[in-house]
Design a protein around this motif. Structure first.
Motif, PDB file in Angstrom:
ATOM      1  N   MET A   1       0.845  -1.179   0.000  1.00 53.78           N
ATOM      2  CA  MET A   1       0.000   0.000   0.000  1.00 53.78           C
ATOM      3  C   MET A   1       0.893   1.246   0.000  1.00 53.78           C
ATOM      4  N   THR A   2       0.607   2.150  -0.870  1.00 55.17           N
ATOM      5  CA  THR A   2       1.372   3.376  -1.013  1.00 55.17           C
ATOM      6  C   THR A   2       0.585   4.513  -0.372  1.00 55.17           C
ATOM      7  N   THR A   3       1.226   5.186   0.576  1.00 53.63           N
ATOM      8  CA  THR A   3       0.532   6.274   1.262  1.00 53.63           C
ATOM      9  C   THR A   3       1.386   7.534   1.285  1.00 53.63           C
ATOM     10  N   LEU A   4       0.690   8.659   1.433  1.00 56.55           N
ATOM     11  CA  LEU A   4       1.341   9.957   1.551  1.00 56.55           C
ATOM     12  C   LEU A   4       0.583  10.762   2.597  1.00 56.55           C
ATOM     13  N   THR A   5       1.317  11.342   3.521  1.00 58.75           N
ATOM     14  CA  THR A   5       0.700  12.157   4.553  1.00 58.75           C
ATOM     15  C   THR A   5       0.675  13.611   4.094  1.00 58.75           C
ATOM     16  N   ILE A   6      -0.548  14.158   4.045  1.00 57.43           N
ATOM     17  CA  ILE A   6      -0.752  15.532   3.601  1.00 57.43           C
ATOM     18  C   ILE A   6      -1.543  16.252   4.682  1.00 57.43           C
ATOM     19  N   LYS A   7      -0.933  17.297   5.230  1.00 58.03           N
ATOM     20  CA  LYS A   7      -1.559  18.078   6.299  1.00 58.03           C
ATOM     21  C   LYS A   7      -2.073  17.190   7.426  1.00 58.03           C
ATOM     22  N   GLY A   8      -1.225  16.229   7.830  1.00 55.86           N
ATOM     23  CA  GLY A   8      -1.538  15.363   8.956  1.00 55.86           C
ATOM     24  C   GLY A   8      -2.475  14.205   8.649  1.00 55.86           C
ATOM     25  N   GLN A   9      -2.963  14.109   7.442  1.00 51.30           N
ATOM     26  CA  GLN A   9      -3.861  13.012   7.072  1.00 51.30           C
ATOM     27  C   GLN A   9      -3.157  12.090   6.094  1.00 51.30           C
ATOM     28  N   GLU A  10      -3.288  10.790   6.338  1.00 51.82           N
ATOM     29  CA  GLU A  10      -2.664   9.811   5.467  1.00 51.82           C
ATOM     30  C   GLU A  10      -3.622   9.435   4.339  1.00 51.82           C
ATOM     31  N   TYR A  11      -3.100   9.495   3.111  1.00 48.60           N
ATOM     32  CA  TYR A  11      -3.888   9.174   1.924  1.00 48.60           C
ATOM     33  C   TYR A  11      -3.277   7.951   1.242  1.00 48.60           C
ATOM     34  N   GLU A  12      -4.133   7.056   0.779  1.00 48.98           N
ATOM     35  CA  GLU A  12      -3.681   5.875   0.051  1.00 48.98           C
ATOM     36  C   GLU A  12      -3.780   6.119  -1.448  1.00 48.98           C
ATOM     37  N   GLY A  13      -2.686   5.880  -2.144  1.00 46.35           N
ATOM     38  CA  GLY A  13      -2.681   5.998  -3.591  1.00 46.35           C
ATOM     39  C   GLY A  13      -3.178   4.712  -4.222  1.00 46.35           C
ATOM     40  N   LYS A  14      -3.970   4.838  -5.283  1.00 43.82           N
ATOM     41  CA  LYS A  14      -4.522   3.662  -5.950  1.00 43.82           C
ATOM     42  C   LYS A  14      -4.343   3.779  -7.463  1.00 43.82           C
ATOM     43  N   CYS A  15      -4.064   2.639  -8.076  1.00 44.25           N
ATOM     44  CA  CYS A  15      -3.988   2.547  -9.531  1.00 44.25           C
ATOM     45  C   CYS A  15      -5.341   2.039 -10.013  1.00 44.25           C
ATOM     46  N   THR A  16      -6.115   2.924 -10.622  1.00 36.07           N
ATOM     47  CA  THR A  16      -7.486   2.629 -11.020  1.00 36.07           C
ATOM     48  C   THR A  16      -7.775   3.216 -12.396  1.00 36.07           C
ATOM     49  N   PHE A  17      -9.024   3.015 -12.845  1.00 33.89           N
ATOM     50  CA  PHE A  17      -9.435   3.649 -14.099  1.00 33.89           C
ATOM     51  C   PHE A  17      -9.275   5.164 -14.010  1.00 33.89           C
ATOM     52  N   LYS A  18      -9.591   5.736 -12.832  1.00 34.14           N
ATOM     53  CA  LYS A  18      -9.451   7.198 -12.685  1.00 34.14           C
ATOM     54  C   LYS A  18      -7.996   7.614 -12.806  1.00 34.14           C
ATOM     55  N   ALA A  62      -2.870   9.074  -8.510  1.00 35.90           N
ATOM     56  CA  ALA A  62      -3.139   8.007  -7.541  1.00 35.90           C
ATOM     57  C   ALA A  62      -4.190   8.416  -6.509  1.00 35.90           C
ATOM     58  N   LEU A  63      -4.393   9.710  -6.331  1.00 40.41           N
ATOM     59  CA  LEU A  63      -5.413  10.187  -5.390  1.00 40.41           C
ATOM     60  C   LEU A  63      -6.690  10.617  -6.108  1.00 40.41           C
ATOM     61  N   SER A  64      -6.751  10.403  -7.408  1.00 42.09           N
ATOM     62  CA  SER A  64      -7.929  10.834  -8.176  1.00 42.09           C
ATOM     63  C   SER A  64      -9.171  10.001  -7.877  1.00 42.09           C
ATOM     64  N   HIS A  65      -9.003   8.886  -7.163  1.00 40.33           N
ATOM     65  CA  HIS A  65     -10.153   8.081  -6.765  1.00 40.33           C
ATOM     66  C   HIS A  65     -10.976   8.769  -5.672  1.00 40.33           C
ATOM     67  N   LEU A  66     -10.400   9.778  -5.047  1.00 42.19           N
ATOM     68  CA  LEU A  66     -11.096  10.521  -3.996  1.00 42.19           C
ATOM     69  C   LEU A  66     -12.075  11.518  -4.616  1.00 42.19           C
ATOM     70  N   LYS A 101       6.799   1.075  -7.626  1.00 49.55           N
ATOM     71  CA  LYS A 101       6.266  -0.251  -7.281  1.00 49.55           C
ATOM     72  C   LYS A 101       4.748  -0.277  -7.343  1.00 49.55           C
ATOM     73  N   ALA A 102       4.120   0.808  -6.931  1.00 51.43           N
ATOM     74  CA  ALA A 102       2.654   0.862  -6.966  1.00 51.43           C
ATOM     75  C   ALA A 102       2.147   0.636  -8.385  1.00 51.43           C
ATOM     76  N   ILE A 103       2.816   1.204  -9.359  1.00 56.80           N
ATOM     77  CA  ILE A 103       2.414   1.023 -10.756  1.00 56.80           C
ATOM     78  C   ILE A 103       2.926  -0.308 -11.294  1.00 56.80           C
ATOM     79  N   ASP A 104       4.216  -0.562 -11.129  1.00 59.97           N
ATOM     80  CA  ASP A 104       4.869  -1.721 -11.726  1.00 59.97           C
ATOM     81  C   ASP A 104       4.274  -3.037 -11.226  1.00 59.97           C
ATOM     82  N   GLN A 105       3.841  -3.070  -9.977  1.00 59.04           N
ATOM     83  CA  GLN A 105       3.323  -4.298  -9.386  1.00 59.04           C
ATOM     84  C   GLN A 105       1.806  -4.274  -9.231  1.00 59.04           C
ATOM     85  N   SER A 106       1.185  -3.307  -9.854  1.00 64.18           N
ATOM     86  CA  SER A 106      -0.264  -3.161  -9.796  1.00 64.18           C
ATOM     87  C   SER A 106      -0.948  -4.225 -10.638  1.00 64.18           C
TER      88      SER A 106
END
Length: 152
Positions: A1-18, A62-66, A101-106
């Motif tokens: 799982m790939t995550t990034l903390t932005i303004k104290g909140q952790e977001y998960e990046g996803k490889c999707t249609f979006k 990767a955050l466009s699913h939000l 890795k998020a893309i390559d192993q998706s």
């Protein structure tokens, strides 16, 4: 799982249609002949070449699913990346590895990645003369080495 903390909140990046759609809408590029490369390829190649812009492009997609209200802006994404890099000297390499890795192993991009490498391998040694053939061979080798570094 790939995550990034932005303004104290952790977001998960996803490889999707979006991810795929947004990458084409925002980050498509053209080759020397004017052909569309596609946003996915632009980001994937950027990560392979350690292009810093590719990190923010990856996270933007990767955050466009939000929902639009929940998704951080590109400026906020870049700020979070800068903060992580400033806090830890080793973070830059880790950020590239995580995104790649998020893309390559998706599972979502599995066939796209497979096709990318198949096409790249076919280009090895192609060219009009010995110099061009050697350049294409060296480029393919460089990309393979970068992939190994990013997936170790």
């Amino acid at each position: 799982m790939t995550t990034l903390t932005i303004k104290g909140q952790e977001y998960e990046g996803k490889c999707t249609f979006k991810f795929d759609r947004v990458s084409d809408e925002k980050y498509n590029s053209q080759d020397e002949k004017g052909n569309d490369v596609g946003g996915f390829s632009t980001i994937y190649m950027g990560l392979l070449q350690y292009d810093i812009k590719a990190l923010s492009q990856f996270w933007d997609c990767a955050l466009s699913h939000l929902s639009s209200k929940a998704k951080p802006s590109l400026t906020e994404i870049e700020g979070a990346l800068e903060k992580r890099i400033e806090e830890d000297e080793e973070a830059l390499e880790e950020l590239f590895k995580e995104a790649f890795k998020a893309i390559d192993q998706s599972g979502f991009f599995k066939l796209t990645v497979k096709s990318f490498w198949k096409n790249l391998n076919m280009a090895e040694g192609m060219g009009k003369d010995d110099e061009e053939k050697e350049q294409s061979k060296n480029f393919v080798e460089m990309m393979k080495e970068a992939r190994e570094e990013l997936t170790d």
